[in-house]
Design a protein around this motif. Structure first.
Motif, PDB file in Angstrom:
ATOM      1  N   THR A  86       0.798  -1.218   0.000  1.00 17.39           N
ATOM      2  CA  THR A  86       0.000   0.000   0.000  1.00 17.39           C
ATOM      3  C   THR A  86       0.836   1.275   0.000  1.00 17.39           C
ATOM      4  O   THR A  86       0.499   2.232  -0.655  1.00 17.39           O
ATOM      5  N   ARG A  87       1.951   1.282   0.749  1.00 22.92           N
ATOM      6  CA  ARG A  87       2.772   2.495   0.810  1.00 22.92           C
ATOM      7  C   ARG A  87       4.178   2.154   1.284  1.00 22.92           C
ATOM      8  O   ARG A  87       4.436   1.067   1.764  1.00 22.92           O
ATOM      9  N   GLU A  88       5.080   3.119   1.137  1.00 23.84           N
ATOM     10  CA  GLU A  88       6.451   2.932   1.607  1.00 23.84           C
ATOM     11  C   GLU A  88       6.571   3.542   2.997  1.00 23.84           C
ATOM     12  O   GLU A  88       6.297   4.719   3.190  1.00 23.84           O
TER      13      GLU A  88
END
Length: 93
Positions: free
Chosen positions: A40-42
């Motif tokens: 979903t995200r870093e």
């Protein structure tokens, strides 16, 4: 990129001044961020900050190499060059 079993699990990015990198390649200041690679995200795992310092040399009394390590708002510690004569030495705080 940090890859395990053909899957990227994290990545790092170094930020620096190009002028310093060209003129002082071994002693330039830099910041490095290591981020976890999720679907979903870093997410930032660790941040390393290294200021400009003199090159490694024996018997220095000032401007020793150092780096500060943090994660988010939490300070995890430092790595510092200590006094040495023959073999470079660093201490973790």
């Amino acid at each position: 990129d940090y890859i395990v079993r053909e899957k990227r699990i994290a990545m790092s990015r170094e930020e620096y001044s190009l002028c310093c990198r060209v003129c002082c390649p071994t002693i330039h200041a830099w910041d490095m961020t290591v981020q976890e690679n999720s679907n979903t995200r870093e997410v930032e795992i660790i941040d390393i900050e290294r200021p400009y310092r003199l090159p490694l040399a024996p018997c220095k009394i000032c401007c020793r190499q150092e780096a500060t390590i943090s994660s988010g708002d939490e300070d995890l510690g430092e790595v510092r060059e200590t006094f040495w004569c023959c073999v470079p030495q660093f201490k973790v705080y």
